[in-house]
Design a protein around this motif. Structure first.
Motif, PDB file in Angstrom:
ATOM      1  N   LEU A 267      15.033  47.713  82.633  1.00  0.00           N
ATOM      2  CA  LEU A 267      16.388  47.277  82.307  1.00  0.00           C
ATOM      3  C   LEU A 267      16.429  46.396  81.063  1.00  0.00           C
ATOM      4  O   LEU A 267      17.450  46.322  80.383  1.00  0.00           O
ATOM      5  CB  LEU A 267      16.994  46.520  83.503  1.00  0.00           C
ATOM      6  CG  LEU A 267      17.110  47.313  84.806  1.00  0.00           C
ATOM      7  CD1 LEU A 267      17.661  46.425  85.902  1.00  0.00           C
ATOM      8  CD2 LEU A 267      17.983  48.545  84.620  1.00  0.00           C
ATOM      9  N   GLY A 268      15.331  45.710  80.802  1.00  0.00           N
ATOM     10  CA  GLY A 268      15.282  44.849  79.630  1.00  0.00           C
ATOM     11  C   GLY A 268      16.375  43.798  79.659  1.00  0.00           C
ATOM     12  O   GLY A 268      16.641  43.182  80.683  1.00  0.00           O
ATOM     13  N   THR A 269      17.051  43.637  78.535  1.00  0.00           N
ATOM     14  CA  THR A 269      18.133  42.653  78.431  1.00  0.00           C
ATOM     15  C   THR A 269      19.484  43.345  78.277  1.00  0.00           C
ATOM     16  O   THR A 269      20.376  42.856  77.584  1.00  0.00           O
ATOM     17  CB  THR A 269      17.888  41.722  77.226  1.00  0.00           C
ATOM     18  OG1 THR A 269      17.786  42.526  76.028  1.00  0.00           O
ATOM     19  CG2 THR A 269      16.611  40.921  77.409  1.00  0.00           C
ATOM     20  N   ALA A 270      19.618  44.477  78.945  1.00  0.00           N
ATOM     21  CA  ALA A 270      20.843  45.277  78.811  1.00  0.00           C
ATOM     22  C   ALA A 270      22.077  44.557  79.348  1.00  0.00           C
ATOM     23  O   ALA A 270      23.184  44.751  78.838  1.00  0.00           O
ATOM     24  CB  ALA A 270      20.672  46.608  79.538  1.00  0.00           C
ATOM     25  N   PHE A 271      21.887  43.722  80.366  1.00  0.00           N
ATOM     26  CA  PHE A 271      23.025  43.075  81.005  1.00  0.00           C
ATOM     27  C   PHE A 271      22.843  41.569  81.082  1.00  0.00           C
ATOM     28  O   PHE A 271      21.726  41.069  81.182  1.00  0.00           O
ATOM     29  CB  PHE A 271      23.215  43.616  82.435  1.00  0.00           C
ATOM     30  CG  PHE A 271      23.374  45.102  82.513  1.00  0.00           C
ATOM     31  CD1 PHE A 271      24.595  45.702  82.215  1.00  0.00           C
ATOM     32  CD2 PHE A 271      22.314  45.914  82.880  1.00  0.00           C
ATOM     33  CE1 PHE A 271      24.740  47.082  82.269  1.00  0.00           C
ATOM     34  CE2 PHE A 271      22.449  47.287  82.945  1.00  0.00           C
ATOM     35  CZ  PHE A 271      23.663  47.875  82.636  1.00  0.00           C
TER      36      PHE A 271
END
Length: 205
Positions: free
Chosen positions: A150-154
């Motif tokens: 997810l990384g820093t998507a949200f």
């Protein structure tokens, strides 16, 4: 008697169908009772559940009307430990639980299609056992972000003080304004439906 049996059967099918599209609102749900505790609070360890409890995604726009008072002042903690209050009238809020297969697939779906989302919801991670510290919650959420890519998507905040009143039907739950009132969309939906709801939220901003 036959009618009672028929009604009982229909009820069982209905309840079963709900369990295929979303998770209950408590960490000690049936899906987690057999999992070993990951921390002192009793949270189960993070597991990749993308291939668990797979059912047909909801391809129908079926939101519920909700009490604006509950979701116009949602108390959460930021990863830095600051207490802030979110307002679903201004920004859509997606309530998720790290142990929920439907939430995991929903986050991966939205991440994969970020460019198609009219607006990104703020993700509020909850469903933790009572007494969970922010550090414990962040550790579990970080594992989820890493494993699922997810990384820093949200923007992710933590609803450690939130409970069933905030997600009465369970996870995942999106709360947003459609321009006339606040709406709640519960369960694992198709990308088409998430986009429809987020488009309404964007127009309401």
């Amino acid at each position: 008697m036959k009618n009672r049996v028929k009604w009982a059967g229909l009820t069982a099918v209905f309840v079963g169908s709900l369990s295929l599209v979303g998770c209950g609102s408590h960490v000690n749900s049936a899906a987690n009772k057999t999992a070993p505790a990951a921390d002192a609070a009793g949270n189960p360890p993070f597991q990749n559940k993308l291939k668990m409890e797979i059912g047909r995604k909801i391809n129908r726009y079926n939101p519920y009307s909700v009490n604006a008072g509950v979701f116009s002042n949602v108390k959460v903690e930021t990863p830095q430990g600051k207490t802030v209050f979110l307002n679903a009238n201004k920004q859509p809020i997606l309530f998720t639980a790290y142990w929920c297969p439907h939430c995991q697939r929903t986050l991966v779906l939205l991440k994969k299609n970020l460019s198609q989302l009219p607006v990104r919801p703020i993700v509020v991670s909850m469903g933790f056992a009572s007494g969970t510290t922010l550090a414990e919650a962040k550790k579990l959420e970080t594992q989820e972000e890493k494993v699922l890519g997810l990384g820093t998507a949200f923007q992710i905040d933590y609803g450690l003080s939130l409970g069933k009143k905030d997600v009465p039907k369970g996870f995942p739950t999106l709360v947003y304004s459609d321009g006339t009132q606040l709406r709640m969309l519960y369960g694992e939906h198709t990308l088409k439906i998430w986009k429809e709801a987020l488009a309404k939220a964007q127009r309401a901003q």
